[in-house]
Design an enzyme around this catalytic site. Structure first.
Site, PDB file in Angstrom:
ATOM      1  N   HIS A 256     -23.282 -16.261  11.982  1.00 42.98           N
ATOM      2  CA  HIS A 256     -22.793 -17.430  12.702  1.00 42.98           C
ATOM      3  C   HIS A 256     -21.285 -17.360  12.765  1.00 42.98           C
ATOM      4  O   HIS A 256     -20.643 -16.929  11.811  1.00 42.98           O
ATOM      5  CB  HIS A 256     -23.231 -18.722  11.987  1.00 42.98           C
ATOM      6  CG  HIS A 256     -23.149 -19.907  12.873  1.00 42.98           C
ATOM      7  ND1 HIS A 256     -21.989 -20.610  13.069  1.00 42.98           N
ATOM      8  CD2 HIS A 256     -24.092 -20.501  13.651  1.00 42.98           C
ATOM      9  CE1 HIS A 256     -22.229 -21.594  13.920  1.00 42.98           C
ATOM     10  NE2 HIS A 256     -23.483 -21.555  14.294  1.00 42.98           N
TER      11      HIS A 256
ATOM     12  N   ASP B 157     -31.668 -20.724  13.893  1.00 42.80           N
ATOM     13  CA  ASP B 157     -32.717 -20.172  14.748  1.00 42.80           C
ATOM     14  C   ASP B 157     -33.663 -19.225  14.040  1.00 42.80           C
ATOM     15  O   ASP B 157     -34.669 -18.816  14.615  1.00 42.80           O
ATOM     16  CB  ASP B 157     -32.075 -19.424  15.927  1.00 42.80           C
ATOM     17  CG  ASP B 157     -31.557 -20.410  16.947  1.00 42.80           C
ATOM     18  OD1 ASP B 157     -32.209 -21.453  17.104  1.00 42.80           O
ATOM     19  OD2 ASP B 157     -30.524 -20.138  17.559  1.00 42.80           O
TER      20      ASP B 157
ATOM     21  N   HIS C 227     -26.761 -17.238  21.849  1.00 41.40           N
ATOM     22  CA  HIS C 227     -26.595 -18.677  21.570  1.00 41.40           C
ATOM     23  C   HIS C 227     -27.993 -19.286  21.457  1.00 41.40           C
ATOM     24  O   HIS C 227     -28.743 -18.960  20.534  1.00 41.40           O
ATOM     25  CB  HIS C 227     -25.732 -19.270  22.697  1.00 41.40           C
ATOM     26  CG  HIS C 227     -25.291 -20.672  22.487  1.00 41.40           C
ATOM     27  ND1 HIS C 227     -25.342 -21.316  21.278  1.00 41.40           N
ATOM     28  CD2 HIS C 227     -24.770 -21.598  23.357  1.00 41.40           C
ATOM     29  CE1 HIS C 227     -24.874 -22.551  21.415  1.00 41.40           C
ATOM     30  NE2 HIS C 227     -24.530 -22.746  22.673  1.00 41.40           N
TER      31      HIS C 227
HETATM   32  N1  ACO Z   1     -26.941  -8.448  12.675  1.00 42.15           N
HETATM   33  C1  ACO Z   1     -26.212  -7.372  12.280  1.00 42.15           C
HETATM   34  N2  ACO Z   1     -24.882  -7.354  12.227  1.00 42.15           N
HETATM   35  C2  ACO Z   1     -24.232  -8.454  12.607  1.00 42.15           C
HETATM   36  C3  ACO Z   1     -24.914  -9.606  13.033  1.00 42.15           C
HETATM   37  C4  ACO Z   1     -26.323  -9.581  13.056  1.00 42.15           C
HETATM   38  N3  ACO Z   1     -27.024 -10.644  13.436  1.00 42.15           N
HETATM   39  N4  ACO Z   1     -24.023 -10.567  13.340  1.00 42.15           N
HETATM   40  C5  ACO Z   1     -22.819 -10.034  13.118  1.00 42.15           C
HETATM   41  N5  ACO Z   1     -22.950  -8.756  12.685  1.00 42.15           N
HETATM   42  C6  ACO Z   1     -21.867  -7.850  12.264  1.00 42.15           C
HETATM   43  C7  ACO Z   1     -21.117  -7.307  13.459  1.00 42.15           C
HETATM   44  O1  ACO Z   1     -21.676  -6.100  13.925  1.00 42.15           O
HETATM   45  C8  ACO Z   1     -19.746  -7.137  12.870  1.00 42.15           C
HETATM   46  O2  ACO Z   1     -19.757  -5.974  12.072  1.00 42.15           O
HETATM   47  P1  ACO Z   1     -18.456  -5.011  12.055  1.00 42.15           P
HETATM   48  O3  ACO Z   1     -17.379  -5.842  11.436  1.00 42.15           O
HETATM   49  O4  ACO Z   1     -18.879  -3.844  11.260  1.00 42.15           O
HETATM   50  O5  ACO Z   1     -18.173  -4.684  13.500  1.00 42.15           O
HETATM   51  C9  ACO Z   1     -19.591  -8.321  11.921  1.00 42.15           C
HETATM   52  O6  ACO Z   1     -20.942  -8.636  11.529  1.00 42.15           O
HETATM   53  C10 ACO Z   1     -18.938  -9.533  12.532  1.00 42.15           C
HETATM   54  O7  ACO Z   1     -19.652  -9.842  13.737  1.00 42.15           O
HETATM   55  P2  ACO Z   1     -19.018 -10.637  14.924  1.00 42.15           P
HETATM   56  O8  ACO Z   1     -19.753 -10.289  16.189  1.00 42.15           O
HETATM   57  O9  ACO Z   1     -17.529 -10.455  14.932  1.00 42.15           O
HETATM   58  O10 ACO Z   1     -19.324 -12.122  14.511  1.00 42.15           O
HETATM   59  P3  ACO Z   1     -19.212 -13.372  15.455  1.00 42.15           P
HETATM   60  O11 ACO Z   1     -18.794 -14.493  14.591  1.00 42.15           O
HETATM   61  O12 ACO Z   1     -18.386 -13.075  16.655  1.00 42.15           O
HETATM   62  O13 ACO Z   1     -20.708 -13.540  15.981  1.00 42.15           O
HETATM   63  C11 ACO Z   1     -22.921 -14.302  16.275  1.00 42.15           C
HETATM   64  C12 ACO Z   1     -21.554 -14.597  15.647  1.00 42.15           C
HETATM   65  C13 ACO Z   1     -22.785 -14.153  17.812  1.00 42.15           C
HETATM   66  C14 ACO Z   1     -23.839 -15.509  16.015  1.00 42.15           C
HETATM   67  C15 ACO Z   1     -23.487 -12.999  15.658  1.00 42.15           C
HETATM   68  O14 ACO Z   1     -23.611 -13.139  14.259  1.00 42.15           O
HETATM   69  C16 ACO Z   1     -24.821 -12.596  16.269  1.00 42.15           C
HETATM   70  O15 ACO Z   1     -24.840 -11.910  17.307  1.00 42.15           O
HETATM   71  N6  ACO Z   1     -25.981 -13.002  15.658  1.00 42.15           N
HETATM   72  C17 ACO Z   1     -27.281 -12.715  16.193  1.00 42.15           C
HETATM   73  C18 ACO Z   1     -27.611 -13.688  17.311  1.00 42.15           C
HETATM   74  C19 ACO Z   1     -27.918 -15.081  16.785  1.00 42.15           C
HETATM   75  O16 ACO Z   1     -28.674 -15.265  15.853  1.00 42.15           O
HETATM   76  N7  ACO Z   1     -27.322 -16.092  17.480  1.00 42.15           N
HETATM   77  C20 ACO Z   1     -27.569 -17.512  17.143  1.00 42.15           C
HETATM   78  C21 ACO Z   1     -26.323 -18.146  16.667  1.00 42.15           C
HETATM   79  S1  ACO Z   1     -26.678 -19.774  16.144  1.00 42.15           S
HETATM   80  C22 ACO Z   1     -26.705 -20.659  17.529  1.00 42.15           C
HETATM   81  O17 ACO Z   1     -26.171 -20.350  18.550  1.00 42.15           O
HETATM   82  C23 ACO Z   1     -27.469 -21.883  17.497  1.00 42.15           C
END
Ligand code: ACO
Length: 438
Positions: free
Chosen positions: A307, A363, A268
């Site tokens: 996201h 971010d 987050h």
């Molecule tokens: N890098 C690589 N792969 C990713 C990423 C990433 N940053 N984010 C999601 N994925 C992939 C997952 O591995 C998953 O792949 P799969 O279907 O093969 O298993 C797919 O994309 C879907 O991912 P989820 O985890 O289901 O997506 P969710 O909507 O739950 O997660 C989140 C959103 C937590 C922001 C995620 O994208 C992430 O961890 N990003 C990196 C951390 C980040 O930048 N957080 C800031 C968010 S913005 C904020 O809070 C202000």
């Protein structure tokens, strides 16, 4: 059967149910009537992480993740970022309308009046270890503030509530800056109430021997834009924490401490810190393809990408990229920016990211800007928490005034053992006791 209804057939019993549809939702409690027998608890929904559950009705922030729209009280984020100030946006979030001149001047004066913190709070901060993470200090100090303002427990007295709102919006930059100064072993710089909200924050962070700190106008404005972009984001993880804690009628200082704790997490508000660490780890542009390969192999995630809601682009990321250019014109370009641009270029063309609709989020660039402005990496989540305070408070007020709300208390699907006889210790074997790993 009305038009705005959903008809459900329970194939276990053959019974049909008509559930009203309101605002594109059905009430989860309407499912409770769907039972196999009289003593059946009734149907529930299973929705870990609230992927498809609206926990409240809100009039504060609108997001259309597919279209990349973000609006505060109906005003598009790009217009606010271009034309408004953070304090004006905070007023908008909390009061629903933009202030007129008199309202803005009143609001600004009241917040400015509360920027100082009790001297004993300084002792709380002094008590932290020299290398304590500023976000840890920030959230603990917020919790400690609740003991200084016992009147804040009177959450249904509107006047009292308003006072806590002034206090919190005014004091979070002071606590944040003091946490930073403690971390680097410098004397605290007291608030300068002649400066703007953002200018004063820069003063408390960076003032050294000058008699009066003069913030750089470009950096002050950049901070304003970053604060506006981070002010609210509807039901995200930390706001949900704020609402959940607030639903127990906890005072706003303690609720905010909990929201800040949620924001601290790397998925987050901790993400911008992780982005910077990632860029440093990559080190140079030529290492980017190898890094992407490892992300695709599932070794780790690309920080600052993806996201839960935005699946085309994050409108805040676009605005932040413009701010970056303005800041770098003053501070000089950070070499990490080239690595970030290359990472973004490759990722946006790569099938892995395209298929999963992963784009840079707010971010991805904010950390590079903050670093160029001389903020250390571990201050990043704190820089997020300062403006989000107004959003958390707006959501908290909305919660308290919403007659539909009660103490937040989800259900569970229990899959564990049912009633068993207690086993004395001498008769237990690891396997039988269901020990962890068994
Ligand atoms: N890098 C690589 N792969 C990713 C990423 C990433 N940053 N984010 C999601 N994925 C992939 C997952 O591995 C998953 O792949 P799969 O279907 O093969 O298993 C797919 O994309 C879907 O991912 P989820 O985890 O289901 O997506 P969710 O909507 O739950 O997660 C989140 C959103 C937590 C922001 C995620 O994208 C992430 O961890 N990003 C990196 C951390 C980040 O930048 N957080 C800031 C968010 S913005 C904020 O809070 C202000």
């Amino acid at each position: 059967m009305g038009e705005n209804t959903l008809t459900i057939t329970d194939n276990r019993t053959g019974k049909q149910y008509d559930l009203p549809i309101e605002n594109g939702t059905i009430k989860a409690m309407d499912l409770r009537q769907i039972k196999q027998s009289e003593d059946d608890f009734g149907l529930m929904t299973y929705d870990p992480a609230f992927m498809n559950t609206a926990s409240c009705k809100s009039r504060i922030t609108f997001i259309d993740g597919d279209k990349g729209i973000l609006e505060y009280r109906g005003y598009p984020i790009d217009q606010l970022a271009e034309k408004s100030t953070y304090l004006e946006v905070a007023y908008l979030l909390l009061n629903g309308e933009l202030p007129d001149r008199a309202q803005l001047s009143d609001w600004t004066r009241n917040i400015t009046y509360h920027t100082f913190i009790n001297e004993s709070i300084k002792k709380v901060i002094d008590g932290f270890h020299y290398n304590a993470h500023p976000m840890g200090m920030f959230e603990a100090t917020l919790g400690a503030l609740s003991t200084f303002y016992p009147d804040a427990k009177d959450i249904f007295d509107k006047e009292c509530r308003q006072k806590q709102i002034y206090r919190l919006i005014a004091k979070v930059p002071t606590i944040a800056a003091f946490a930073y100064r403690h971390r680097i072993g410098m004397q605290y710089a007291y608030p300068d109430n002649d400066l703007s909200y953002e200018g004063n924050f820069l003063n408390m962070m960076f003032k050294t021997t000058e008699l009066k700190y003069q913030p750089n106008a470009v950096l002050e404005r950049a901070l304003t834009v970053l604060f506006i972009l981070h002010a609210d984001h509807e039901q995200n993880c930390s706001t949900n924490a704020m609402r959940s804690i607030g639903s127990a009628h906890t005072d706003p200082f303690s609720s905010l401490a909990g929201a800040a704790a949620a924001l601290y997490g790397p998925l987050h508000g901790g993400a911008n810190e992780m982005v910077l660490r990632m860029l440093r780890e990559i080190g140079s542009i030529d290492k980017v393809p190898e890094y992407i390969k490892r992300v695709k192999a599932g070794e780790f995630r690309l920080m600052g990408f993806g996201h839960r809601v935005y699946k085309n682009y994050d409108p805040r990321a676009r605005i932040i990229k413009q701010v970056a250019d303005e800041v770098f014109a003053v501070t000089g370009k950070d070499p990490l920016l080239d690595i970030a641009l290359e990472l973004e270029r490759i990722a946006l063309e790569d099938e892995y990211f395209v298929k999963r609709r992963l784009y840079p989020n707010v971010d991805f660039y904010s950390g590079i800007i903050y670093q160029a402005m001389s903020f250390p990496v571990d201050m990043f989540p704190v820089l997020f928490a300062i403006p989000r305070t107004s959003g958390w408070l707006a959501q908290w007020v909305e919660l308290l005034e919403d007659p539909d709300q009660k103490i937040a208390r989800p259900r569970q699907v229990y899959l564990g053992h049912r009633t068993r006889e207690y086993v004395p210790i001498e008769r237990r074997k690891a396997a039988e006791s269901g020990a962890v790993g068994a």
